[in-house]
Write an enzyme that holds these catalytic residues in place. Structure first.
Site, PDB file in Angstrom:
ATOM      1  N   CYS A   1       0.836  -1.202   0.000  1.00 29.75           N
ATOM      2  CA  CYS A   1       0.000   0.000   0.000  1.00 29.75           C
ATOM      3  C   CYS A   1       0.867   1.246   0.000  1.00 29.75           C
ATOM      4  CB  CYS A   1      -0.913  -0.011   1.215  1.00 29.75           C
ATOM      5  SG  CYS A   1      -1.976  -1.433   1.224  1.00 29.75           S
ATOM      6  N   THR A   2       1.656   1.411  -1.026  1.00 28.62           N
ATOM      7  CA  THR A   2       2.445   2.626  -1.185  1.00 28.62           C
ATOM      8  C   THR A   2       2.718   2.835  -2.670  1.00 28.62           C
ATOM      9  OG1 THR A   2       4.692   3.513  -1.011  1.00 28.62           O
ATOM     10  CG2 THR A   2       4.425   1.197  -0.451  1.00 28.62           C
TER      11      THR A   2
END
Ligand SMILES: *Cc1c(COP(=O)(O)O)cnc(C)c1O
Length: 411
Positions: free
Chosen positions: A362-363
């Protein structure tokens, strides 16, 4: 098949059959079936062997080749290289154990790196490994451990030279540095080394990494030899080992040209004549990490989903920056360039498209390829990052987001 249409020069070293990349003498799809899961790193033993052979052919015969384990410490890779090289350089006690588990004699192993702890020094001395001394304090600890053990420690002085390796991806010498002892201070340390009764082996000068300029490397080799000759005057005994470092680079990005090894070899031939006269007892070693293994390795992950977002295609894969930090652009701290990335089972492909390859983290930094041309891929296809044999898995933050680590295979 021809590679002319392909974007990546590094692909030319691989054979491609039925549009599928071949590695370790088999099709990538077959290897993926045998591994049984993605993502994985695969290292091709034949390519590693050929790389060492190339160096033996282009460099003077007397030059020893050492492998710097941190580039790829996988035990099978280290074992394979142990049968090919003359020595190994380790930068931790863990790497030292891997090296000592090979056929190489302990005195063919050298241990470098700042901040070596007491127990690490003790293990190295007890094993008979050469310790590359990084500071005066460390030298005193080594002497003390040697006395306790009743062993005369073998030491080389790591010198922080007064020059830097130009055009290096990462400079490790020149100016103030945590590595090695400043050249101007080495005479004092050598005097003390003699008084402490340590077994002086010689000098170690490692000035930088990922260098693609033969001219810059030649210049560094010349200056290294000059410096070693000057410092030898202050040594308690003749120089037996001169480790002139490594830093040979490999091409990653468009426009990168492979290093001209032949030119480096010719220059070293000339330097060997000088060394034979001035340091007649010295053997010369090159310690290479990346150059020996980078191009022999690939990172393979699988397409989980094809996602369209406002006109752009994203291939969402099961691999990512947690396994391959370098290909992601090192956490976005530098200007990001794409590593050579292909669809391994559709190298050329029927149609080509511009895609971004992302991972499950999640980046937005979890990016293996940013808007790159490659064959149009579908779910289950295999994304391959080339040039991944060095500073891959063990240089990546595998704990970040707690996904399972990838498998590694030597094929
Ligand atoms: C990292 C390292 C190497 C290997 O560097 P490459 O650029 O991978 O060749 C060699 N010697 C020392 C002391 C190192 O720290």
């Amino acid at each position: 098949m021809t590679h002319q249409l392909l974007e990546h020069a590094s692909l030319a070293q691989f054979s491609v059959q039925n549009d599928c990349l071949q590695i370790g003498g088999m099709a990538l799809t077959r290897l993926a079936d045998r591994v049984g899961t993605t993502p994985f790193y695969a290292y091709d033993r034949k390519k590693i062997t050929e790389r060492v052979e190339l160096l033996r052919q282009k460099l003077p015969r007397e030059i020893l080749l050492h492998y710097a384990i941190k580039a790829n410490p996988m035990a099978a890779v280290v074992q394979h290289l142990a049968g090919l090289v003359d020595g190994m350089d380790v930068a931790s006690i863990g790497e030292m154990r891997v090296a000592l588990d090979t056929v190489l004699a302990p005195e063919k192993i050298s241990f470098a790196g700042p901040g070596k702890k007491m127990h690490e020094l003790r293990s190295a001395i007890a094993a008979g490994v050469i310790v590359n001394v990084e500071s005066q304090q460390e030298m005193e600890l080594i002497a003390q451990q040697g006395r306790d053990l009743g062993i005369t420690p073998k030491v080389a002085i790591r010198v922080n030279p007064d020059f830097e390796l130009k055009s290096s991806g990462m400079k490790m010498s020149g100016g103030p540095k945590p590595f090695g002892i400043d050249a101007e201070y080495v005479p004092v340390v050598l005097k003390q080394l003699g008084l402490l009764g340590l077994d002086f082996m010689g000098f170690h000068v490692f000035s930088g990494s990922q260098n693609l300029s033969a001219v810059a490397i030649q210049e560094a080799h010349e200056k290294t030899v000059q410096l070693a000759i000057q410092l030898a005057d202050y040594a308690p005994s003749p120089v037996k080992l001169l480790n002139i470092g490594g830093g040979f680079g490999v091409p990653y990005f468009p426009g990168d040209q492979p290093l001209d090894i032949a030119a480096i070899g010719v220059n070293l031939q000339h330097l060997m004549q000088i060394i034979k006269q001035q340091l007649p007892n010295a053997t010369v070693a090159l310690e290479l990490g990346r150059y020996l293994v980078a191009e022999a390795g690939i990172y393979v992950c699988r397409v989980l989903e094809r996602k369209m977002s406002r006109g752009q295609v994203f291939l969402v894969t099961d691999g990512g920056l947690h396994h391959h930090l370098a290909a992601s652009g090192n956490l976005g701290q530098v200007i990001r360039k794409n590593y050579p990335v292909i669809i391994g089972n559709k190298v050329q492909g029927a149609t080509r498209e511009i895609v971004s390859v992302v991972g499950p983290l999640c980046t937005p930094l979890d990016l293996l390829a940013d808007q790159m041309p490659m064959a149009a891929a579908s779910v289950d296809d295999l994304v391959v990052v080339l040039q991944s044999g060095a500073y891959g898995l063990t240089a990546s933050p595998t704990a970040f987001l707690d996904h399972p680590p990838p498998i590694e295979v030597l094929v």
